[in-house]
Design a protein around this motif. Structure first.
Motif, PDB file in Angstrom:
ATOM      1  N   PRO A   8      40.023  25.499  39.700  1.00 58.48           N
ATOM      2  CA  PRO A   8      39.053  26.741  39.079  1.00 58.48           C
ATOM      3  C   PRO A   8      39.818  26.646  37.534  1.00 58.48           C
ATOM      4  CG  PRO A   8      40.917  27.285  40.606  1.00 58.48           C
ATOM      5  CD  PRO A   8      40.840  25.822  40.672  1.00 58.48           C
ATOM      6  N   THR A   9      39.187  25.882  36.698  1.00 58.79           N
ATOM      7  CA  THR A   9      39.730  25.678  35.484  1.00 58.79           C
ATOM      8  C   THR A   9      39.389  27.188  34.631  1.00 58.79           C
ATOM      9  OG1 THR A   9      39.408  23.498  35.461  1.00 58.79           O
ATOM     10  CG2 THR A   9      39.494  24.482  33.340  1.00 58.79           C
ATOM     11  N   ALA A  10      38.149  27.782  34.889  1.00 56.64           N
ATOM     12  CA  ALA A  10      37.846  29.075  34.082  1.00 56.64           C
ATOM     13  C   ALA A  10      38.749  30.065  34.583  1.00 56.64           C
ATOM     14  CB  ALA A  10      36.276  29.120  34.419  1.00 56.64           C
ATOM     15  N   LEU A  11      38.918  30.118  35.712  1.00 63.91           N
ATOM     16  CA  LEU A  11      39.863  31.265  36.357  1.00 63.91           C
ATOM     17  C   LEU A  11      41.343  31.230  35.741  1.00 63.91           C
ATOM     18  CD1 LEU A  11      40.319  33.502  38.213  1.00 63.91           C
ATOM     19  CD2 LEU A  11      40.757  31.814  40.121  1.00 63.91           C
ATOM     20  N   ALA A  12      41.659  29.729  35.747  1.00 62.15           N
ATOM     21  CA  ALA A  12      43.118  29.606  35.272  1.00 62.15           C
ATOM     22  C   ALA A  12      43.251  29.875  33.807  1.00 62.15           C
ATOM     23  CB  ALA A  12      43.573  28.109  35.250  1.00 62.15           C
ATOM     24  N   ILE A  13      42.094  29.586  32.952  1.00 62.82           N
ATOM     25  CA  ILE A  13      42.255  29.801  31.526  1.00 62.82           C
ATOM     26  C   ILE A  13      42.310  31.395  31.509  1.00 62.82           C
ATOM     27  CG2 ILE A  13      40.854  29.851  29.394  1.00 62.82           C
ATOM     28  CD1 ILE A  13      40.262  26.905  30.384  1.00 62.82           C
ATOM     29  N   TRP A  14      41.315  31.884  31.951  1.00 59.53           N
ATOM     30  CA  TRP A  14      41.281  33.444  32.054  1.00 59.53           C
ATOM     31  C   TRP A  14      42.653  34.104  32.636  1.00 59.53           C
ATOM     32  CZ3 TRP A  14      39.276  37.448  29.754  1.00 59.53           C
ATOM     33  CH2 TRP A  14      39.614  38.701  30.479  1.00 59.53           C
ATOM     34  N   LEU A  15      43.142  33.794  33.824  1.00 61.18           N
ATOM     35  CA  LEU A  15      44.447  34.315  34.047  1.00 61.18           C
ATOM     36  C   LEU A  15      45.417  33.968  32.954  1.00 61.18           C
ATOM     37  CD1 LEU A  15      44.599  32.995  37.671  1.00 61.18           C
ATOM     38  CD2 LEU A  15      44.128  35.489  36.790  1.00 61.18           C
ATOM     39  N   VAL A  16      45.410  33.061  32.177  1.00 63.13           N
ATOM     40  CA  VAL A  16      46.471  32.980  31.102  1.00 63.13           C
ATOM     41  C   VAL A  16      46.438  33.708  30.121  1.00 63.13           C
ATOM     42  CG1 VAL A  16      47.415  31.365  29.483  1.00 63.13           C
ATOM     43  CG2 VAL A  16      47.114  30.575  31.692  1.00 63.13           C
ATOM     44  N   VAL A  17      44.794  33.751  29.634  1.00 63.79           N
ATOM     45  CA  VAL A  17      44.562  34.767  28.612  1.00 63.79           C
ATOM     46  C   VAL A  17      44.821  36.305  28.904  1.00 63.79           C
ATOM     47  CG1 VAL A  17      42.592  35.510  27.137  1.00 63.79           C
ATOM     48  CG2 VAL A  17      43.001  33.132  27.442  1.00 63.79           C
ATOM     49  N   ALA A  18      44.471  36.637  30.088  1.00 59.19           N
ATOM     50  CA  ALA A  18      44.606  38.109  30.491  1.00 59.19           C
ATOM     51  C   ALA A  18      45.964  38.373  30.675  1.00 59.19           C
ATOM     52  CB  ALA A  18      43.789  38.168  31.795  1.00 59.19           C
ATOM     53  N   GLY A  19      46.702  37.529  31.135  1.00 56.23           N
ATOM     54  CA  GLY A  19      48.277  37.512  31.469  1.00 56.23           C
ATOM     55  C   GLY A  19      49.015  37.927  30.027  1.00 56.23           C
ATOM     56  N   VAL A  20      48.531  37.046  29.067  1.00 58.20           N
ATOM     57  CA  VAL A  20      49.227  37.224  27.767  1.00 58.20           C
ATOM     58  C   VAL A  20      48.879  38.513  27.128  1.00 58.20           C
ATOM     59  CG1 VAL A  20      49.187  36.467  25.256  1.00 58.20           C
ATOM     60  CG2 VAL A  20      49.397  35.029  27.474  1.00 58.20           C
ATOM     61  N   ILE A  21      47.693  38.846  27.244  1.00 56.86           N
ATOM     62  CA  ILE A  21      47.078  40.120  26.749  1.00 56.86           C
ATOM     63  C   ILE A  21      47.680  41.206  27.353  1.00 56.86           C
ATOM     64  CG2 ILE A  21      45.049  41.645  26.280  1.00 56.86           C
ATOM     65  CD1 ILE A  21      43.556  38.944  25.775  1.00 56.86           C
ATOM     66  N   GLY A  22      47.673  41.271  28.500  1.00 58.01           N
ATOM     67  CA  GLY A  22      48.069  42.468  29.562  1.00 58.01           C
ATOM     68  C   GLY A  22      49.662  42.651  29.193  1.00 58.01           C
ATOM     69  N   TRP A  23      50.609  41.441  29.161  1.00 55.87           N
ATOM     70  CA  TRP A  23      51.862  41.315  28.824  1.00 55.87           C
ATOM     71  C   TRP A  23      52.129  42.229  27.368  1.00 55.87           C
ATOM     72  CZ3 TRP A  23      55.292  39.881  25.325  1.00 55.87           C
ATOM     73  CH2 TRP A  23      56.713  40.113  25.815  1.00 55.87           C
ATOM     74  N   TYR A 143      38.515  41.169  39.982  1.00 57.80           N
ATOM     75  CA  TYR A 143      37.275  40.585  40.386  1.00 57.80           C
ATOM     76  C   TYR A 143      37.258  39.110  40.542  1.00 57.80           C
ATOM     77  CZ  TYR A 143      35.100  45.081  38.990  1.00 57.80           C
ATOM     78  OH  TYR A 143      34.885  46.686  38.972  1.00 57.80           O
ATOM     79  N   ALA A 144      37.939  38.563  39.639  1.00 53.40           N
ATOM     80  CA  ALA A 144      38.053  37.226  39.546  1.00 53.40           C
ATOM     81  C   ALA A 144      38.699  36.617  40.671  1.00 53.40           C
ATOM     82  CB  ALA A 144      38.346  36.491  38.255  1.00 53.40           C
ATOM     83  N   VAL A 145      40.034  37.115  40.985  1.00 53.12           N
ATOM     84  CA  VAL A 145      40.875  36.590  41.783  1.00 53.12           C
ATOM     85  C   VAL A 145      40.264  36.947  43.331  1.00 53.12           C
ATOM     86  CG1 VAL A 145      43.226  36.656  42.758  1.00 53.12           C
ATOM     87  CG2 VAL A 145      42.754  36.544  40.301  1.00 53.12           C
ATOM     88  N   LEU A 146      39.765  38.066  43.499  1.00 52.82           N
ATOM     89  CA  LEU A 146      39.040  38.631  44.752  1.00 52.82           C
ATOM     90  C   LEU A 146      38.044  37.614  45.159  1.00 52.82           C
ATOM     91  CD1 LEU A 146      39.156  40.429  47.053  1.00 52.82           C
ATOM     92  CD2 LEU A 146      37.336  41.827  45.739  1.00 52.82           C
ATOM     93  N   LEU A 147      37.003  37.385  44.135  1.00 50.93           N
ATOM     94  CA  LEU A 147      35.934  36.592  44.643  1.00 50.93           C
ATOM     95  C   LEU A 147      36.328  35.278  44.817  1.00 50.93           C
ATOM     96  CD1 LEU A 147      33.285  37.858  41.874  1.00 50.93           C
ATOM     97  CD2 LEU A 147      33.496  38.188  44.378  1.00 50.93           C
ATOM     98  N   HIS A 148      37.383  34.506  43.957  1.00 47.49           N
ATOM     99  CA  HIS A 148      37.914  33.189  44.354  1.00 47.49           C
ATOM    100  C   HIS A 148      38.491  33.053  45.558  1.00 47.49           C
ATOM    101  CE1 HIS A 148      39.320  29.173  43.537  1.00 47.49           C
ATOM    102  NE2 HIS A 148      40.466  29.730  43.808  1.00 47.49           N
ATOM    103  N   ALA A 149      39.244  34.316  46.035  1.00 53.82           N
ATOM    104  CA  ALA A 149      39.811  34.015  47.247  1.00 53.82           C
ATOM    105  C   ALA A 149      38.925  34.222  48.484  1.00 53.82           C
ATOM    106  CB  ALA A 149      40.926  35.349  47.405  1.00 53.82           C
ATOM    107  N   ILE A 150      37.935  34.889  48.316  1.00 54.28           N
ATOM    108  CA  ILE A 150      36.593  34.924  49.290  1.00 54.28           C
ATOM    109  C   ILE A 150      36.125  33.700  49.488  1.00 54.28           C
ATOM    110  CG2 ILE A 150      34.695  36.270  49.955  1.00 54.28           C
ATOM    111  CD1 ILE A 150      35.639  38.770  48.794  1.00 54.28           C
ATOM    112  N   ARG A 151      35.612  33.343  48.225  1.00 51.81           N
ATOM    113  CA  ARG A 151      34.885  31.932  48.565  1.00 51.81           C
ATOM    114  C   ARG A 151      35.523  30.712  49.049  1.00 51.81           C
ATOM    115  NH1 ARG A 151      33.556  29.684  42.444  1.00 51.81           N
ATOM    116  NH2 ARG A 151      36.003  29.254  41.452  1.00 51.81           N
ATOM    117  N   ILE A 152      37.025  30.697  48.773  1.00 55.88           N
ATOM    118  CA  ILE A 152      37.461  29.720  49.350  1.00 55.88           C
ATOM    119  C   ILE A 152      38.031  29.852  50.711  1.00 55.88           C
ATOM    120  CG2 ILE A 152      38.583  28.801  46.904  1.00 55.88           C
ATOM    121  CD1 ILE A 152      41.278  29.887  47.655  1.00 55.88           C
TER     122      ILE A 152
END
Length: 198
Positions: A8-23, A143-152
């Motif tokens: 899940p590359t798009a999810l991975a990139i988003w988590l990094v970007v969101a994490g840095v912004i949130g931090w 939303y992204a993590v929840l949907l990914h967890a459900i779909r896998i």
């Protein structure tokens, strides 16, 4: 786990970007809190007017729900999405139980943010800039993590629901925007944001 053979590359990139912004938002708000403790009468850099400010939120009991300033939760918590995102980009594959626990953590963050949004708009009556940055990244991250967890299959739900989650991933930006619009409407109805700004 054939569902996770594609990284899940798009999810991975988003988590990094969101994490840095949130931090960064949490860190900045923590610095503001320290500044306020040193000088309670000081004007904070994030205080723009009566409506858009940090001081009221930091001084309210809602700003230290667990006995310490809420931003410290962000300073520690936002490290997790960054680490998970970087690990995924490096080729890591996590088990379903890991995704279930990670989703639980994101659900706590989402629920806490929703509660803080309600408190900010309906009780404190202000909009904290750094808090709003946190809202902006927390909502789509959940939303992204929840949907990914459900779909896998990390969250055991029927196959049609999993297929639905897979389809909804593509609509995630719209889901986030609709959430932002709902918050903006609540803020406008309660605080008359447009009337205060113009």
């Amino acid at each position: 786990m054939p569902e996770t053979r594609t990284r899940p590359t798009a999810l991975a990139i988003w988590l990094v970007v969101a994490g840095v912004i949130g931090w960064w938002a949490a860190f900045s708000l923590t610095v503001e809190k320290f500044h306020l403790l040193e000088n309670p009468s000081a004007a904070l850099g994030c205080d723009f007017n009566v409506l858009v400010q940090c001081a009221a939120n930091l001084d309210a009991w809602q700003g230290s729900v667990f006995g310490f300033p809420n931003p410290l939760l962000g300073v520690t918590g936002w490290v997790a999405p960054v680490v998970v995102g970087m690990a995924l980009l490096a080729g890591a594959r996590f088990s379903r139980w890991f995704w279930a626990l990670f989703t639980l953590g994101m659900a706590f963050a989402f629920g806490f943010v929703c509660w803080l949004i309600g408190q900010s708009i309906f009780v404190i009556g202000t909009l904290c800039p750094w808090c709003m940055v946190t809202w902006v990244v927390t909502i789509p991250s959940f939303y992204a993590v929840l949907l990914h967890a459900i779909r896998i299959g990390a969250i055991p739900l029927p196959r049609p629901v999993r297929r639905g989650a897979d389809a909804l991933i593509g609509w995630l930006p719209l889901l986030a925007v609709l959430s932002y619009v709902a918050i903006a409407v609540m803020a406008q109805l309660r605080l008359d944001v447009l009337g205060m700004l113009f």
